[in-house]
Enzyme design. Structure first.
Site, PDB file in Angstrom:
ATOM      1  N   LEU A 281       1.364   4.718   1.512  1.00 17.69           N
ATOM      2  CA  LEU A 281       0.905   5.247   2.796  1.00 17.69           C
ATOM      3  C   LEU A 281       0.631   6.749   2.692  1.00 17.69           C
ATOM      4  O   LEU A 281       1.351   7.470   1.999  1.00 17.69           O
ATOM      5  CB  LEU A 281       1.978   5.026   3.862  1.00 17.69           C
ATOM      6  CG  LEU A 281       2.495   3.593   3.995  1.00 17.69           C
ATOM      7  CD1 LEU A 281       3.672   3.549   4.952  1.00 17.69           C
ATOM      8  CD2 LEU A 281       1.384   2.665   4.456  1.00 17.69           C
TER       9      LEU A 281
ATOM     10  N   HIS B  73      12.281  -3.459   1.127  1.00 19.03           N
ATOM     11  CA  HIS B  73      12.040  -3.187  -0.294  1.00 19.03           C
ATOM     12  C   HIS B  73      13.076  -3.946  -1.116  1.00 19.03           C
ATOM     13  O   HIS B  73      14.287  -3.829  -0.865  1.00 19.03           O
ATOM     14  CB  HIS B  73      12.135  -1.686  -0.569  1.00 19.03           C
ATOM     15  CG  HIS B  73      11.870  -1.367  -2.000  1.00 19.03           C
ATOM     16  ND1 HIS B  73      10.598  -1.384  -2.544  1.00 19.03           N
ATOM     17  CD2 HIS B  73      12.704  -1.074  -3.020  1.00 19.03           C
ATOM     18  CE1 HIS B  73      10.664  -1.093  -3.831  1.00 19.03           C
ATOM     19  NE2 HIS B  73      11.929  -0.906  -4.150  1.00 19.03           N
TER      20      HIS B  73
ATOM     21  N   ARG C 244       0.843  -1.196   0.000  1.00 18.06           N
ATOM     22  CA  ARG C 244       0.000   0.000   0.000  1.00 18.06           C
ATOM     23  C   ARG C 244       0.873   1.239   0.000  1.00 18.06           C
ATOM     24  O   ARG C 244       1.915   1.260   0.655  1.00 18.06           O
ATOM     25  CB  ARG C 244      -0.851   0.057   1.284  1.00 18.06           C
ATOM     26  CG  ARG C 244      -1.855  -1.036   1.434  1.00 18.06           C
ATOM     27  CD  ARG C 244      -3.112  -0.795   0.659  1.00 18.06           C
ATOM     28  NE  ARG C 244      -3.736   0.490   0.937  1.00 18.06           N
ATOM     29  CZ  ARG C 244      -4.706   1.008   0.179  1.00 18.06           C
ATOM     30  NH1 ARG C 244      -5.150   0.360  -0.876  1.00 18.06           N
ATOM     31  NH2 ARG C 244      -5.225   2.188   0.479  1.00 18.06           N
TER      32      ARG C 244
HETATM   33  C1  GRF Z   1       9.149  -9.127  -0.491  1.00 18.70           C
HETATM   34  O1  GRF Z   1       9.824  -9.360  -1.678  1.00 18.70           O
HETATM   35  C2  GRF Z   1       9.425  -7.749   0.015  1.00 18.70           C
HETATM   36  O2  GRF Z   1      10.700  -7.299  -0.295  1.00 18.70           O
HETATM   37  C3  GRF Z   1       8.401  -6.941  -0.712  1.00 18.70           C
HETATM   38  O3  GRF Z   1       7.259  -7.759  -0.760  1.00 18.70           O
HETATM   39  C4  GRF Z   1       7.657  -9.125  -0.689  1.00 18.70           C
HETATM   40  C5  GRF Z   1       6.937  -9.749   0.468  1.00 18.70           C
HETATM   41  O4  GRF Z   1       7.105 -11.125   0.533  1.00 18.70           O
HETATM   42  N1  GRF Z   1       8.183  -5.682  -0.050  1.00 18.70           N
HETATM   43  P1  GRF Z   1       6.478 -11.935   1.727  1.00 18.70           P
HETATM   44  O5  GRF Z   1       4.986 -11.615   1.776  1.00 18.70           O
HETATM   45  O6  GRF Z   1       7.173 -11.537   2.991  1.00 18.70           O
HETATM   46  O7  GRF Z   1       6.708 -13.369   1.384  1.00 18.70           O
END
Ligand code: GRF
Length: 221
Positions: A98, A114, A96
């Site tokens: 924010l 990220h 999302r």
């Molecule tokens: C990960 O790749 C993270 O870097 C990104 O979203 C993904 C989440 O994966 N922000 P998960 O839901 O923790 O398996």
């Protein structure tokens, strides 16, 4: 693990929750001095909610589709989060954008992960973008959240090699393996009081970190 009381954490997710699982596992193994008070998802029925329930953690769905505006959703979300009085909010695949008010409310006590070497590739499709650019290295960043999307100060970055034969999916798996290492690390440091945000910089053991955060490099493929 320290004898002080564990850090109260609320985790926000939108999907699979593999990063959430890494935190649950670290906590269960006695390596992370945290207590996950609740997991909140903006999407119903996702795997991360199941992971929370399986671990005995309160799992809440707050579907953003039920709200007329981003502001209305964020305000309801903040209300739910604050009911748990967390000391840290962990965004773990929370997809999302924010509102500035929401980011401001949790300034210095909200982390995000990220999948890129920020400030490169803010936003989506980071693995493909790294491949398209011909980068020899890629990675993932844990950062404090500010009102700027994927823009807050970096706490930890893990760097992985990009291989000639990589596609977005093989590269994503290599990056995800590191996510599960550095997110628990950052949360542990925060719980122990060694990681903080101060003057819009991430500070580790009293020393401001460089723009990339604390860097972990791996040749594991
Ligand atoms: C990960 O790749 C993270 O870097 C990104 O979203 C993904 C989440 O994966 N922000 P998960 O839901 O923790 O398996």
């Amino acid at each position: 693990m320290s004898s002080a009381s564990p850090l109260r954490v609320v985790v926000l997710i939108s999907g699979s929750g593999s990063n959430l699982q890494a935190l649950i596992d670290g906590q269960k193994a006695g390596e992370l001095p945290i207590e996950i008070a609740a997991v909140i998802s903006n999407r119903p029925g996702v795997k991360g909610l199941e992971r929370a329930t399986d671990a005995g953690i309160e799992a809440i769905t707050l579907d953003h589709k039920g709200f007329a505006s981003r502001e209305a959703f964020d305000s309801a979300l903040a209300q739910r989060i604050d009911g748990f009085e967390p000391q840290l909010v962990v965004l773990a695949g929370f997809m999302r954008i924010l509102t500035p008010d929401f980011a401001q409310h949790y300034l210095g006590r909200m982390l995000n992960i990220h999948p890129s070497l920020l400030p490169k590739y803010q936003g989506l499709n980071t693995h493909q973008r790294a491949l398209d650019a011909g980068d020899s290295e890629h990675g993932v960043t844990v950062h404090f959240v500010t009102a700027e999307l994927d823009g807050g100060p970096a706490a930890i970055q893990a760097v992985v090699p990009v291989l000639k034969e990589d596609d977005a999916s093989t590269l994503a798996s290599r990056v995800q393996a590191q996510e599960h290492v550095i997110y628990p690390m950052a949360v542990k440091w925060f719980a122990e009081g060694t990681l903080r945000m101060h003057n819009n910089a991430a500070v580790l053991k009293g020393e401001p970190l460089p723009a990339s955060g604390y860097q972990v490099r791996t040749n594991n493929v």
